[in-house]
Scaffold this motif. Structure first.
Motif, PDB file in Angstrom:
ATOM      1  N   ALA A 240       0.848  -1.208   0.000  1.00 52.14           N
ATOM      2  CA  ALA A 240       0.000   0.000   0.000  1.00 52.14           C
ATOM      3  C   ALA A 240       0.877   1.250   0.000  1.00 52.14           C
ATOM      4  O   ALA A 240       0.646   2.191  -0.755  1.00 52.14           O
ATOM      5  N   MET A 241       1.879   1.246   0.862  1.00 52.91           N
ATOM      6  CA  MET A 241       2.791   2.390   0.964  1.00 52.91           C
ATOM      7  C   MET A 241       4.005   1.991   1.797  1.00 52.91           C
ATOM      8  O   MET A 241       3.889   1.257   2.773  1.00 52.91           O
ATOM      9  N   THR A 242       5.132   2.508   1.403  1.00 52.14           N
ATOM     10  CA  THR A 242       6.352   2.417   2.207  1.00 52.14           C
ATOM     11  C   THR A 242       6.931   3.822   2.316  1.00 52.14           C
ATOM     12  O   THR A 242       7.124   4.499   1.304  1.00 52.14           O
ATOM     13  N   ILE A 243       7.183   4.236   3.561  1.00 58.46           N
ATOM     14  CA  ILE A 243       7.867   5.508   3.827  1.00 58.46           C
ATOM     15  C   ILE A 243       9.100   5.193   4.658  1.00 58.46           C
ATOM     16  O   ILE A 243       8.994   4.500   5.684  1.00 58.46           O
ATOM     17  N   ALA A 244      10.261   5.659   4.242  1.00 55.49           N
ATOM     18  CA  ALA A 244      11.488   5.457   5.023  1.00 55.49           C
ATOM     19  C   ALA A 244      12.135   6.817   5.227  1.00 55.49           C
ATOM     20  O   ALA A 244      12.493   7.492   4.256  1.00 55.49           O
ATOM     21  N   ALA A 245      12.236   7.256   6.489  1.00 56.98           N
ATOM     22  CA  ALA A 245      12.764   8.596   6.775  1.00 56.98           C
ATOM     23  C   ALA A 245      13.163   8.684   8.234  1.00 56.98           C
ATOM     24  O   ALA A 245      12.631   7.953   9.074  1.00 56.98           O
ATOM     25  N   PRO A 246      14.058   9.627   8.571  1.00 56.44           N
ATOM     26  CA  PRO A 246      14.340   9.886   9.983  1.00 56.44           C
ATOM     27  C   PRO A 246      13.061  10.363  10.673  1.00 56.44           C
ATOM     28  O   PRO A 246      12.186  10.952  10.010  1.00 56.44           O
ATOM     29  N   PRO A 247      12.898  10.140  11.957  1.00 59.91           N
ATOM     30  CA  PRO A 247      11.605  10.361  12.632  1.00 59.91           C
ATOM     31  C   PRO A 247      10.958  11.716  12.378  1.00 59.91           C
ATOM     32  O   PRO A 247       9.765  11.774  12.030  1.00 59.91           O
ATOM     33  N   ASP A 248      11.687  12.820  12.506  1.00 65.38           N
ATOM     34  CA  ASP A 248      11.034  14.138  12.338  1.00 65.38           C
ATOM     35  C   ASP A 248      10.543  14.339  10.909  1.00 65.38           C
ATOM     36  O   ASP A 248       9.432  14.810  10.668  1.00 65.38           O
ATOM     37  N   LEU A 249      11.372  13.976   9.939  1.00 69.88           N
ATOM     38  CA  LEU A 249      10.971  14.115   8.534  1.00 69.88           C
ATOM     39  C   LEU A 249       9.869  13.119   8.190  1.00 69.88           C
ATOM     40  O   LEU A 249       8.938  13.441   7.427  1.00 69.88           O
ATOM     41  N   HIS A 250       9.939  11.944   8.785  1.00 68.72           N
ATOM     42  CA  HIS A 250       8.883  10.945   8.557  1.00 68.72           C
ATOM     43  C   HIS A 250       7.532  11.521   8.952  1.00 68.72           C
ATOM     44  O   HIS A 250       6.536  11.375   8.239  1.00 68.72           O
ATOM     45  N   ALA A 251       7.467  12.236  10.067  1.00 68.58           N
ATOM     46  CA  ALA A 251       6.191  12.762  10.563  1.00 68.58           C
ATOM     47  C   ALA A 251       5.564  13.716   9.549  1.00 68.58           C
ATOM     48  O   ALA A 251       4.366  13.611   9.232  1.00 68.58           O
ATOM     49  N   VAL A 252       6.355  14.613   8.989  1.00 69.36           N
ATOM     50  CA  VAL A 252       5.771  15.608   8.071  1.00 69.36           C
ATOM     51  C   VAL A 252       5.482  14.987   6.704  1.00 69.36           C
ATOM     52  O   VAL A 252       4.462  15.299   6.067  1.00 69.36           O
ATOM     53  N   LEU A 253       6.352  14.081   6.261  1.00 66.81           N
ATOM     54  CA  LEU A 253       6.099  13.421   4.976  1.00 66.81           C
ATOM     55  C   LEU A 253       4.882  12.517   5.090  1.00 66.81           C
ATOM     56  O   LEU A 253       4.030  12.485   4.197  1.00 66.81           O
ATOM     57  N   HIS A 254       4.779  11.786   6.197  1.00 65.02           N
ATOM     58  CA  HIS A 254       3.627  10.906   6.403  1.00 65.02           C
ATOM     59  C   HIS A 254       2.327  11.701   6.359  1.00 65.02           C
ATOM     60  O   HIS A 254       1.377  11.332   5.671  1.00 65.02           O
ATOM     61  N   ALA A 255       2.313  12.837   7.068  1.00 65.45           N
ATOM     62  CA  ALA A 255       1.090  13.661   7.112  1.00 65.45           C
ATOM     63  C   ALA A 255       0.709  14.123   5.708  1.00 65.45           C
ATOM     64  O   ALA A 255      -0.465  14.111   5.325  1.00 65.45           O
ATOM     65  N   GLU A 256       1.696  14.491   4.919  1.00 65.29           N
ATOM     66  CA  GLU A 256       1.416  14.966   3.550  1.00 65.29           C
ATOM     67  C   GLU A 256       0.908  13.826   2.677  1.00 65.29           C
ATOM     68  O   GLU A 256      -0.022  13.980   1.889  1.00 65.29           O
ATOM     69  N   LEU A 257       1.506  12.643   2.820  1.00 65.22           N
ATOM     70  CA  LEU A 257       1.075  11.497   2.002  1.00 65.22           C
ATOM     71  C   LEU A 257      -0.328  11.047   2.399  1.00 65.22           C
ATOM     72  O   LEU A 257      -1.126  10.648   1.539  1.00 65.22           O
ATOM     73  N   VAL A 258      -0.667  11.149   3.681  1.00 63.84           N
ATOM     74  CA  VAL A 258      -2.034  10.843   4.115  1.00 63.84           C
ATOM     75  C   VAL A 258      -2.996  11.852   3.502  1.00 63.84           C
ATOM     76  O   VAL A 258      -4.019  11.497   2.931  1.00 63.84           O
ATOM     77  N   ARG A 259      -2.624  13.129   3.573  1.00 62.45           N
ATOM     78  CA  ARG A 259      -3.487  14.197   3.021  1.00 62.45           C
ATOM     79  C   ARG A 259      -3.722  13.990   1.532  1.00 62.45           C
ATOM     80  O   ARG A 259      -4.817  14.225   1.018  1.00 62.45           O
TER      81      ARG A 259
END
Ligand code: LIP
Length: 266
Positions: A240-259
Motif C-alpha cells: 500500500a505504501m512504504t515511507i522510510a525517513a528519519p523520525p522528524d521528517l517521517h512525521a511531516v512526509l507521512h502527514a502529507e502522504l495521508v493528506r
C-alpha cells in the motif's frame, strides 16, 4: 546450521556476491531474451531467473529446511522457520538499459522477523548490510540517515508502478509534493533507494506498490540506520505504501502522504 543473525548475514553476503556477479557478467545474454510480467514494460530476463535459481540451489545445499520467497519463482516450502526473501535483480529496467543502478536484495527472516539483510550493487560493488541490533553498514561505514527534518529541504526518492492507471495516481501525488520539497529522485530500484535513505544520500524515500522482495532487506538496513519505515496510518511498510525517513521528517512526509491519499483508493 546456525540461526545466529551474524552467521545468516555472512551467508547472505556470500550468496549476493555470487549472484550479483552472475547478473553483471550475463547482461548481454539477458538482452537476447527479454520477457514481460504484469505489463509490457515490466521486464523479466533469463538472468533474473538464473540468478534466483543460483541462490535457491546454494540455499538448498547449505540450509535445506529453509523457505525461499523469490520474485521470479515465488515461495518454496520450508520447515525450519527461516525464510530467505530474494529480489535477484531489483531495478530490472535499469539493468536492461545499462544503467548501473540495480541490486541483488536478500533478506533473512526468522519466525517472520527480518534479522539480516544485504543489498549489493554488482556494478559499483557497493554493499549495504545489517543484522538485527548490529547497526547498518556500507562496508566499514556505519549509516545514520539524514539530519534534514523539513520537507522544503528534503531530497525525496520515489518510484512508480507498471500499471498506467496507478502511474497516473502516483504522478498526481508527485505533482503536489514537488513544489514543497528540495527535489525528487526516481532511481529505479527500491532496495537501493532504501539504502540511500539509510545513508543520507536521500533524505527520505516513499513508494506505493513495493513487493516483499523489494522491501525486506532495505527495510532492515534503513531501520538499523535509525529511520522509521512504515506504511500509512499505523500500517506496516508494504504494497500500500512504504515511507522510510528519519523520525522528524517521517512525521511531516507521512502527514502529507495521508493528506494526498498517496496509497491510492482503499
Ligand atoms: C522495481 C522497484 C522500483 C519500482 C520499479 C520496479 P523490479 O522493481 O525496485 O522501486 O519503482 O517500478 O518495481 O521490477 O525492477 O524488480
Amino acid at each position: 546450521m546456525s540461526d545466529d543473525p551474524r552467521d545468516l548475514l555472512e551467508l547472505a553476503v556470500r550468496l549476493a556476491r555470487e549472484a550479483g556477479e552472475l547478473a553483471r557478467s550475463g547482461r548481454q545474454r539477458a538482452l537476447a531474451a527479454v520477457g514481460s510480467k504484469s505489463s509490457p514494460t515490466d521486464p523479466v530476463t533469463e538472468l533474473d531467473r538464473a540468478t534466483e535459481s543460483l541462490v535457491r540451489q546454494r540455499l538448498a545445499a547449505e540450509r535445506p529446511g529453509d523457505e525461499v520467497l523469490g520474485e521470479e519463482a515465488g515461495s518454496s516450502s520450508g520447515g525450519s522457520g527461516v525464510r530467505w526473501v530474494l529480489d535477484p535483480i531489483d531495478g530490472t529496467v535499469n539493468y536492461l538499459y545499462g544503467l548501473p543502478q540495480y541490486a541483488v536484495s536478500l533478506a533473512v527472516q526468522c519466525q517472520g522477523r527480518t534479522v539480516a539483510g544485504v543489498v549489493r550493487n554488482p556494478e559499483s560493488g557497493e554493499e549495504w548490510t545489517a543484522f538485527a541490533g548490529g547497526g547498518a553498514w556500507r562496508g566499514e561505514h556505519r549509516l545514520a540517515g539524514s539530519a534534514v527534518s523539513t520537507l522544503d529541504r528534503a531530497l525525496l526518492g520515489t518510484g512508480f508502478g507498471y500499471d498506467s492507471a496507478v502511474r497516473a495516481e502516483q504522478a498526481a501525488v508527485v505533482a503536489e509534493l514537488l513544489p514543497k520539497v528540495r527535489d525528487i529522485r526516481r532511481l529505479g530500484a527500491a532496495s537501493l533507494d532504501l539504502c540511500f535513505a539509510a545513508e543520507g544520500r536521500l533524505d527520505a524515500y516513499y513508494e506505493r506498490g513495493l513487493q516483499p522482495w523489494d522491501l525486506a532487506a532495505g527495510e532492515l538496513i534503513a531501520q538499523e540506520a535509525g529511520l522509521l519505515v512504515t506504511g500509512l496510518a499505523g500500517e506496516p511498510a508494504g504494497a500500500a505504501m512504504t515511507i522510510a525517513a528519519p523520525p522528524d521528517l517521517h512525521a511531516v512526509l507521512h502527514a502529507e502522504l495521508v493528506r494526498l491519499g498517496a496509497a491510492g483508493p482503499a
